[in-house]
Structures are given as C-alpha cells and as structure tokens.
Design a protein around this motif. Structure first.
Motif, PDB file in Angstrom:
ATOM      1  N   ASP A 252       0.813  -1.220   0.000  1.00  0.00           N
ATOM      2  CA  ASP A 252       0.000   0.000   0.000  1.00  0.00           C
ATOM      3  C   ASP A 252       0.843   1.265   0.000  1.00  0.00           C
ATOM      4  OD1 ASP A 252      -2.243  -1.560   0.010  1.00  0.00           O
ATOM      5  OD2 ASP A 252      -2.533  -1.479   2.193  1.00  0.00           O
ATOM      6  N   ALA A 253       2.064   1.169   0.480  1.00  0.00           N
ATOM      7  CA  ALA A 253       2.943   2.344   0.526  1.00  0.00           C
ATOM      8  C   ALA A 253       3.811   2.459  -0.725  1.00  0.00           C
ATOM      9  CB  ALA A 253       3.833   2.271   1.764  1.00  0.00           C
ATOM     10  N   GLY A 254       3.642   1.559  -1.705  1.00  0.00           N
ATOM     11  CA  GLY A 254       4.433   1.623  -2.930  1.00  0.00           C
ATOM     12  C   GLY A 254       5.789   0.965  -2.819  1.00  0.00           C
ATOM     13  N   ARG A 255       5.995   0.153  -1.790  1.00  0.00           N
ATOM     14  CA  ARG A 255       7.269  -0.537  -1.618  1.00  0.00           C
ATOM     15  C   ARG A 255       7.172  -1.916  -2.246  1.00  0.00           C
ATOM     16  NH1 ARG A 255      11.808  -0.257   1.666  1.00  0.00           N
ATOM     17  NH2 ARG A 255      12.748  -2.225   2.267  1.00  0.00           N
ATOM     18  N   LEU A 256       8.144  -2.267  -3.093  1.00  0.00           N
ATOM     19  CA  LEU A 256       8.139  -3.545  -3.785  1.00  0.00           C
ATOM     20  C   LEU A 256       8.587  -4.663  -2.842  1.00  0.00           C
ATOM     21  CD1 LEU A 256       9.654  -2.466  -7.216  1.00  0.00           C
ATOM     22  CD2 LEU A 256       7.300  -3.179  -6.778  1.00  0.00           C
ATOM     23  N   THR A 257       7.751  -5.711  -2.794  1.00  0.00           N
ATOM     24  CA  THR A 257       8.020  -6.837  -1.910  1.00  0.00           C
ATOM     25  C   THR A 257       8.064  -8.117  -2.727  1.00  0.00           C
ATOM     26  OG1 THR A 257       6.834  -5.705  -0.129  1.00  0.00           O
ATOM     27  CG2 THR A 257       7.238  -8.053   0.160  1.00  0.00           C
ATOM     28  N   ALA A 258       8.976  -9.012  -2.405  1.00  0.00           N
ATOM     29  CA  ALA A 258       9.123 -10.263  -3.152  1.00  0.00           C
ATOM     30  C   ALA A 258       7.994 -11.232  -2.826  1.00  0.00           C
ATOM     31  CB  ALA A 258      10.467 -10.907  -2.817  1.00  0.00           C
ATOM     32  N   LYS A 259       7.463 -11.874  -3.873  1.00  0.00           N
ATOM     33  CA  LYS A 259       6.433 -12.897  -3.729  1.00  0.00           C
ATOM     34  C   LYS A 259       6.875 -14.134  -4.517  1.00  0.00           C
ATOM     35  CE  LYS A 259       3.549 -10.151  -1.538  1.00  0.00           C
ATOM     36  NZ  LYS A 259       3.196 -10.372  -0.111  1.00  0.00           N
ATOM     37  N   LEU A 260       6.771 -15.293  -3.896  1.00  0.00           N
ATOM     38  CA  LEU A 260       7.152 -16.543  -4.548  1.00  0.00           C
ATOM     39  C   LEU A 260       5.916 -17.409  -4.730  1.00  0.00           C
ATOM     40  CD1 LEU A 260       9.477 -18.413  -5.555  1.00  0.00           C
ATOM     41  CD2 LEU A 260       9.526 -19.379  -3.239  1.00  0.00           C
ATOM     42  N   ASP A 261       5.675 -17.842  -5.963  1.00  0.00           N
ATOM     43  CA  ASP A 261       4.578 -18.766  -6.256  1.00  0.00           C
ATOM     44  C   ASP A 261       5.031 -20.166  -5.850  1.00  0.00           C
ATOM     45  OD1 ASP A 261       2.528 -20.314  -7.225  1.00  0.00           O
ATOM     46  OD2 ASP A 261       2.891 -19.859  -9.344  1.00  0.00           O
ATOM     47  N   SER A 262       4.817 -20.484  -4.583  1.00  0.00           N
ATOM     48  CA  SER A 262       5.318 -21.758  -4.052  1.00  0.00           C
ATOM     49  C   SER A 262       4.640 -22.948  -4.707  1.00  0.00           C
ATOM     50  CB  SER A 262       5.108 -21.801  -2.529  1.00  0.00           C
ATOM     51  OG  SER A 262       5.798 -20.732  -1.909  1.00  0.00           O
TER      52      SER A 262
END
Length: 575
Positions: A252-262
């Motif tokens: 929501d703050a525009g910070r890029l976060t890593a996501k892994l499609d486990s």
C-alpha cells in the motif's frame, strides 16, 4: 439712414452659436467617415476602413478564411498531436467582429466622436466555437494522447532482472482544453505547441523504489542457484527456474516486496521430479499369520509431505544470501501409517476371524483381473462401525484402472466386457465376511447359478448399480488380507472374533424352473450350457461358549441359465 438691427438676447446667441458649431461638426464627421466603418480600421491587418458593412463582410470572409490556421499542434503530458480547428468547430465570426467595429450610422455622438479618434486601429476578429464539435474532436484526441499512469516494476525473465521505469499518467481535461485553444487559433499559431490542460496521476512505485528493490533483492536473487534438501534428497534451483515463479509486488505504501509462487515452484519439473520421489503415502505394516495369531510380516513406513508453504519458507530467505549460505533444508511433515507394530494389538488385530478360498479355471483374463482386484483390496483397514465398499476400494473396472476384457454375466447371459472374472473376488470377500460374522449392508448374487460357487453364498458386483458392502460391527478393527494365484484366490479377515464359531446351513432347492434354448448371432456371443433356475435359503449360524446364539437367513433367487448356441448372421461371417 441705415436699417436698424434688432438685438438678440445673449442666451439665444449662445444657443445659436452652439447649434451652428455642433451641426458643423456633425456635417464634418459625416464627410470624413464616408461610410459605416471608421477610416483606418483593420481586422488582423485587413483594411476595412470606409467600407460599408456589406463590403467589409465580403472582404473579411475572404481574408479571414484564408488566414485561419489549418492545424494546431498540441501536447498532453509527453505526447504530442494535432487538432484540425475546422473539425473542432473553431471559426472567425465576421458578423460579431463587425458589430464591434462598425459606427452607429447617423448617431451624432458616434459620428462626431470619430473626428477626435486617431483612426479605427487594428481589431482582433471574434472567434466562434461549436462546443459540440469541439468536445467530439478533443474526446477523440484524448484517446490517442491520454497516458495511463505506470508504476515502476521489477520482473524476472530467464534468470535476468528486468526493470520497468515509472511513468506519470495524464488525462486530457476536455472542458478546459476548449478554451485554451482559442488564443492559438486567433493568433494562427500553427507551428507552436499548445500544452493542453490535463489531470495528472503520479505513479505509486517510484524510480527510486525500483532501484532499491533491484539493489537489495532482485540482483542478489538471480546471482546464483539455490540448493535445498528435503527428506534426504538434494536438489538445485537455478536462477532461471526461480525467476519463473518470483515476482515483486507493491504494498500500500508503494514498496516492492518479493512474492514466490510456491505452488507453481512445487510443480516445476526440477522440483517435482525430486519431491514426488519421496514416499509421500505412508505404508501400513503388512500383517501375516502364525497359526491363527497375527504377526507383523513387514514394518510400516511413514509418508513424507512437502507442502507448498514449507518450500516457499525455505527458498525466500536464501535469495538474498551468497556463497554457501544459499543452501537450506525444506521442512517435511511425516504422515504416520494407521497400522504399525505398536498399534496392531491396540487396534485389535490379533487373530484370524475368517478365511475363504475360491478356485477357478485358469485363463489369462482371470489372472489379470483377479490379481488387480486382490492388489487393491489387500491391506484394507476397516475401523469399528465403518462400512467397507468393494466398488470404492477396487474402483471402476476399466483398462485405465488395469483391467482387461473377460467373460461376465449381463442381461442373463455371458458377454465379453472389461473386468470379467472379478465376481470371483466378490464371492470370496462375501464368504470371508459371512464367516467373520460382520453385518452385510449390500450384496447380490449372480442372476443364474455358477457351479464353482456355493449355492446362496456368492456375490457379484457391477459398477454404478450393485456393490458389495459390509459394516464392521465387531467392536475392533478388521484387516483384509487378499492373495491370489493363477487358479485360486484367498481373502482372510484379521481382527478380534466376536463369536467362537460361525457355520452355514443350506436348505433345499425350491421353485425349480427349466431353461430355454436360444440361438444368438451377436458378434460377441458366448456359448452357454443350460442349468435350471431355483430358490435357496442359507442360514448363518452364530455360536458362542459352545452353544448356538442366533441365526440369519440369506435367501437367493436364481433364474434358469438358458442354453445359447452361437451362429453366424446371414451374409455376415462372425469375426
């Protein structure tokens, strides 16, 4: 004597002088103006001084139409385009322009006023706008010049890091843009660019945030493979595989976060090929008999489960590390078998409750189909008050499930169909159930009697219409042991006996019926020998402490088995 001049009152003289002066100025003004348009008047450099209104109209229409710009260069945000003023409804209003510069005809004030002005001067033409056309033209322009806002982004392809620069969005403000084109049109500014008013949208993910995400996560993640161990098996995930299931999403703050499609990573060949080789299904201890006592013939083995969540939890922390630190262990969950050496006695699997064997003539299809059904039944565990189902355990008798075509009874005659011979297994299970003393729920005999089975104590099954089911009312668990050879099969119930002994008493055949003779030309015709139909009752007798405690009747109705002779259809030889 000179004539005498009458004297006039002073006021009258003054008034007469005033009247003569104004009249002279009026006459002079009329002479000087010479028409409706004041001398020296120009409209955008076009001289219309001294012309009548009609003359000035014709002249302006000719010159202004030629002087109007044919296009107006515009810009919305970073994008440039062109507006056709005529299609946008922009034009010069000659009539309104002349209304502003024409004199008031014979009006003394206007005529005399013209004597004291230094010429009419240059007048800007009046611009007329057809707002309907303007809205339409600018709406079409917005479709090409509007630009959606774009967030900065980081993605992965083939083990490489890819960056997407953020972009400010612009949406043309059509209402405000109409007015902003008036001055460029009036001035004929065809070469200069007019920046049209637009609503601005700023990206949530900035260029600075993209640089941070690349520096702190993306580049380290793609820098080298990750090595994992699960259930004692070691496997490596190269950057190309990791990147396929890795994304960076803004919060929501525009910070890029890593996501892994486990889940996707778990199904990737590199991972699935290793993890699917783990013993995911627990194996119950295999039971056997020493005399009538149950023993463990083969130890149980727990199953191992690697969840999507556990895989992702192991991978993500390693992606920002380097060197040997990019190695980790995947947590595995052990699935314990139901039957182990320790649990067998606790479940009540201590003795032989019953056992029954059926012999049959050797045939390839019987060996295959009976063997397949036996494999699926062997090791079945039926807990107290649980209902066991033949169809649910064995499944549909199809080629995909390991069954082949064989001989079976359909519509009171032998036919060829997948799963033929499985009724021998059903009959064997039925008799083991009968002598174990548990409660039958659903069963059915063959439509006509088959000599190799005991009268009134046999069963058949049909997928979707007839099942063989029993409920374990013994109070303890029951283990089904099934085994077969090319000519026989045996089913044994292991558990805890509820009664000392169970026997069978068969009554006489009644209601005898004679078979008919039939000739069949069907392609899959199977010859059939005749056998009379009859009814029979079999009683299940329960004994406990040396005495009979109850009886249960099993009544069976057999139809006659007609004699069938197979012949070729006229004009069509049988295959």
């Amino acid at each position: 004597m000179r004539p005498r001049i009458a004297s006039l009152p002073p006021v009258a003289l003054a008034g007469g002088a005033l009247t003569v002066g104004i009249g002279g100025l009026y006459l002079a003004g009329l002479l000087l103006t010479g028409g409706e348009i004041e001398a020296g008047t120009t409209v955008r450099g076009v001289d219309i001084g001294g012309l009548t209104r009609e003359e000035a109209t014709r002249k302006l229409e000719r010159h202004l139409a030629a002087a109007a710009p044919r296009k107006l260069a515009v810009q919305v945000g970073d994008r440039k385009g062109v507006v056709d003023p005529r299609q946008a409804g922009f034009s010069f209003d000659v009539r309104e322009t002349l209304d502003r510069v024409a004199s008031t005809g014979a009006d003394p004030v206007g005529v005399i006023g013209g004597l004291f002005r230094p010429g009419g001067g240059d007048i800007e033409p009046v611009v007329r706008i057809d707002e309907r056309k303007a809205r339409t033209a600018l709406g079409e322009l917005a479709e090409t010049l509007d630009e959606e806002v774009r967030d900065g982004a980081v993605s992965f392809a083939g083990g490489r890091v890819e960056q997407t620069a953020p972009r400010t969005g612009y949406a043309l403000d059509v209402d405000a843009a109409i007015g902003s084109l008036r001055v460029p049109f009036l001035r004929g500014a065809a070469d200069s660019v007019t920046v049209l008013p637009a609503r601005e949208s700023r990206p949530k993910v900035t260029a600075e945030e993209v640089r941070r995400a690349v520096r702190e996560f993306a580049r380290p993640a793609m820098s080298a493979p990750v090595t994992l161990t699960a259930g004692g098996r070691r496997f490596t995930l190269p950057p190309a595989v990791l990147g396929e299931y890795l994304t960076m999403r803004p919060d929501d703050a525009g910070r890029l976060t890593a996501k892994l499609d486990s889940r996707g990573l778990r199904a990737a060949p590199t991972v699935a090929g290793v993890l699917n080789g783990l013993p995911t299904t627990p194996r119950n201890a295999r039971l056997g008999l020493e005399g009538d006592r149950v023993v463990v013939a083969a130890e149980a083995r727990p199953g191992m489960e690697v969840t999507d969540k556990a895989l992702g939890k192991a991978v993500l922390p390693l992606l920002t590390r380097s060197g040997t630190a990019r190695t980790g262990e995947v947590d595995t969950r052990q699935i314990q078998p139901e039957i182990t050496r320790e649990s067998a006695a606790r479940l009540g699997l201590t003795e032989k409750m019953s056992s029954y064997t059926v012999d049959f003539e050797p045939a390839a299809y019987r060996t295959t189909n009976i063997g397949r059904a036996v494999d699926l039944i062997n090791g079945s565990l039926v807990m107290p008050d649980e209902t066991w189902s033949f169809n649910r355990t064995v499944g549909e008798r199809t080629r995909a499930n390991g069954f082949v075509d064989g001989i079976m009874i359909f519509d009171d005659q032998y036919v060829k169909a997948p799963g033929g011979g499985v009724s021998a297994v059903a009959t064997t299970v039925f008799n083991a159930m009968f002598f174990a003393g548990v409660e039958p729920v659903e069963y059915g005999a063959h439509s006509f009697y088959i000599e190799r089975y005991p009268e009134g104590r046999e069963a058949t099954v049909a997928w979707g219409s007839l099942d063989l089911r029993f409920t374990n009312d013994s109070g303890k668990a029951i283990y089904l042991q099934a085994e077969s050879t090319d000519t026989s099969l045996t089913v044994t119930f292991l558990g805890t006996k509820k009664y000392d002994e169970i026997t069978s008493v068969k009554g006489p055949r009644t209601n005898l019926r004679q078979p008919a003779k039939k000739v069949s030309t069907a392609e899959k015709c199977v010859p059939q020998t005749p056998l009379e139909g009859f009814d029979v009752t079999v009683e299940r007798v329960f004994h406990d402490n040396g005495r009979e405690v109850k009886r249960e009747p099993f009544r069976t109705h057999y139809t006659p088995r007609d004699e069938i002779t197979c012949e070729e259809a006229p004009g069509k030889p049988r295959p």
